[in-house]
Motif scaffolding. Structure first.
Motif, short mmCIF file in Angstrom:
data_model
loop_
_atom_site.label_atom_id
_atom_site.label_comp_id
_atom_site.label_asym_id
_atom_site.label_seq_id
_atom_site.Cartn_x
_atom_site.Cartn_y
_atom_site.Cartn_z
N GLY A 21 0.81 -1.22 0.00
CA GLY A 21 0.00 0.00 0.00
C GLY A 21 0.84 1.27 0.00
O GLY A 21 0.31 2.37 0.14
N THR A 22 2.15 1.13 -0.16
CA THR A 22 3.03 2.32 -0.13
C THR A 22 3.20 2.88 -1.54
O THR A 22 2.85 2.22 -2.53
CB THR A 22 4.40 1.95 0.47
OG1 THR A 22 4.94 0.87 -0.30
CG2 THR A 22 4.27 1.52 1.92
N VAL A 23 3.75 4.10 -1.62
CA VAL A 23 3.88 4.77 -2.92
C VAL A 23 5.30 5.28 -3.14
O VAL A 23 6.10 5.35 -2.20
CB VAL A 23 2.90 5.97 -3.03
CG1 VAL A 23 1.49 5.50 -3.25
CG2 VAL A 23 2.99 6.88 -1.82
N LEU A 24 5.58 5.65 -4.37
CA LEU A 24 6.82 6.36 -4.69
C LEU A 24 6.45 7.77 -5.11
O LEU A 24 5.47 7.95 -5.85
CB LEU A 24 7.55 5.69 -5.86
CG LEU A 24 8.14 4.29 -5.67
CD1 LEU A 24 8.97 3.91 -6.88
CD2 LEU A 24 8.99 4.21 -4.40
N GLY A 50 -2.56 2.28 3.09
CA GLY A 50 -3.90 2.73 3.48
C GLY A 50 -4.14 4.22 3.34
O GLY A 50 -5.21 4.71 3.72
N VAL A 51 -3.16 4.97 2.80
CA VAL A 51 -3.35 6.41 2.61
C VAL A 51 -3.55 6.73 1.12
O VAL A 51 -4.41 7.51 0.74
CB VAL A 51 -2.13 7.21 3.15
CG1 VAL A 51 -2.27 8.69 2.85
CG2 VAL A 51 -1.97 6.98 4.65
N ASN A 52 -2.76 6.06 0.29
CA ASN A 52 -2.88 6.21 -1.17
C ASN A 52 -3.25 4.87 -1.79
O ASN A 52 -2.97 4.62 -2.96
CB ASN A 52 -1.55 6.68 -1.75
CG ASN A 52 -1.17 8.05 -1.25
OD1 ASN A 52 -1.84 9.03 -1.55
ND2 ASN A 52 -0.11 8.14 -0.46
N SER A 53 -3.84 4.01 -1.00
CA SER A 53 -4.06 2.64 -1.45
C SER A 53 -5.11 1.95 -0.57
O SER A 53 -5.22 2.29 0.62
CB SER A 53 -2.74 1.88 -1.33
OG SER A 53 -2.95 0.51 -1.12
#
Ligand code: MLT
Length: 411
Positions: free
Chosen positions: A191-194, A343-346
């Motif tokens: 659920g993490t982003v770049l 859970g923030v961007n996903s």
């Protein structure tokens, strides 16, 4: 002589991870028929298709019943009416120009990310982030691009790039050269982003090393923060080094209906043994024309409704709904003292297991004690050990109920 099998299949784990979980949950449910298991394992949506989609879908089905509006085989690459909407709505507002021949409509990002490896030579070195969506790994195992799995849970000849708490889930460049690189952001499963800078590092690497990035953006609609690229083509120079996969499954509820698309820019080149360049777009086009007969007309019409103002409003409502679940999950678990990521961007929440439990122990604890089905992190690769993934795709009521049950556990 008897028929020989493709022995690469023998190198695979006996079950695909989500089939394994389904079987375990079904067995548990059979043994405990009165228990109400809340499914937060496979990332399947629970909200119905938007009304805008249903309306156009029904009309298109009706057209199929009349001689004058019936559709037989469509273009294998997809109908122009949908491709034009995709380019106009998903790319042009981000300053990305695509031609119609660069967009291929399909029945799923799972299928496309699994099939894409076919057009590349077996000698290519493949890199995956770890943990990873298992389709990228398994499809390369089936093709014979790897050796067997070692005791460390890694397939030989596959380059694993750990994404862990220690590196804040930002993949570091490989130490040895790699040819094909699978990246999925927002990431499944963590659920993490770049951010733009972090993704630029990879695009620059690919340009310098003549690698190709296979960028899975199936969850881009869930990005809520600024400076997070929705498309890899927002990064300068990515057209020459990246293929992008997108889907209507998670933003518009098409998990059962099936519609997605893949972007293969014309600048993208692969090379034959003599060093001659070849268009990757033409190879994918050739593959699709031979092995795929396109997505059905009513489904492509239905997908085009996603881009109407009514469709856009409805899908935003669903995304907000799931993201509210995600924040409830994050808050509840944090209150219990658990470490959570994503859970923030996903719609995925990646949880560090408590008390050094392994992933399957925590999976069993949640199933037996709270009747919640999650996905053990180790099912996504060795760096997923000690984690578990929950999805925000259940209903608000079930999500709240699941968190209530969890709060009663002594963890
Ligand atoms: C998941 O749970 O990871 C997804 O459902 C995978 C998929 O979309 O195939």
């Amino acid at each position: 002589m008897s028929v020989k099998i493709n022995e690469n299949y023998l190198l695979l784990e006996s079950n695909y991870i989500f089939s394994e979980i389904t079987q375990r949950v079904e067995k548990y449910q059979k043994e405990n028929p009165d228990v109400d298991v809340i499914s937060m394992g496979i990332g399947d949506v629970t909200r119905p298709l938007p009304q805008a989609v249903i309306k156009k879908f029904k009309k298109a089905v009706d057209e199929m019943s009349k001689k004058d509006t019936f559709h037989g085989y469509g273009p294998e690459q997809g109908y122009d009416f949908l491709i034009e909407e995709i380019i106009k709505n998903d790319y042009e507002p981000r300053g990305i120009t695509l031609s119609k021949e660069e967009v291929f409509i399909s029945d799923g990002a799972k299928c496309d990310t699994g099939n894409i490896q076919e057009i590349f030579g077996l000698e290519n070195i493949v890199a995956v982030t770890d943990p990873v969506y298992p389709v990228y790994v398994d499809s390369n195992v089936m093709a014979g691009r790897t050796g067997p799995m070692g005791d460390d849970g890694r397939y030989h000849n596959l380059v694993y790039i750990p994404c862990t708490e220690e590196n804040e889930f930002v993949p570091e460049l490989p130490e040895t050269p790699v040819d094909l690189i699978y990246l999925c952001f927002p990431n499944n499963p963590t659920g993490t982003v770049l951010n733009k800078k972090q993704l630029t590092v990879w695009v620059d690497y690919a340009r310098e090393n003549n690698s190709i990035i296979l960028f899975d953006a199936a969850y881009e609609a869930y990005i809520s923060e600024k400076d997070i690229p929705h498309s890899i083509y927002e990064i300068s120079g990515a057209r020459e080094v990246a293929i992008e996969f997108r889907s209507f499954s998670k933003n518009a509820g098409f998990t059962g209906t099936r519609c997605a698309y893949t972007v293969v820019p014309k600048e993208l080149l692969g090379f034959d043994a003599k060093g001659n360049p070849h268009s990757v777009n033409e190879l994918w086009n050739r593959r699709q024309a031979t092995k795929f007969n396109g997505v059905s007309y009513p489904i492509q019409v239905a997908a085009s409704a996603v881009y109407t103002p009514e469709g856009q409003a409805e899908i935003q409502e669903s995304i907000d709904y799931y993201m509210k679940n995600a924040s409830i999950i994050r808050d509840s678990l944090s209150k219990l003292g658990l470490k959570v990521f994503g859970g923030v961007n996903s719609p995925y929440i990646w949880i560090k297991t408590p008390e050094d439990m392994d992933s399957w122990q925590f999976f069993d604890l949640l199933l037996n004690e709270a009747h919640i089905a999650g996905t053990p992190g180790v099912g996504f690769g060795p760096s997923g050990e000690g984690y578990l993934r929950l999805t925000a795709f259940n209903t608000l009521e079930n999500t709240k109920e699941a968190m209530e049950r969890l709060s009663k556990l002594s963890i």
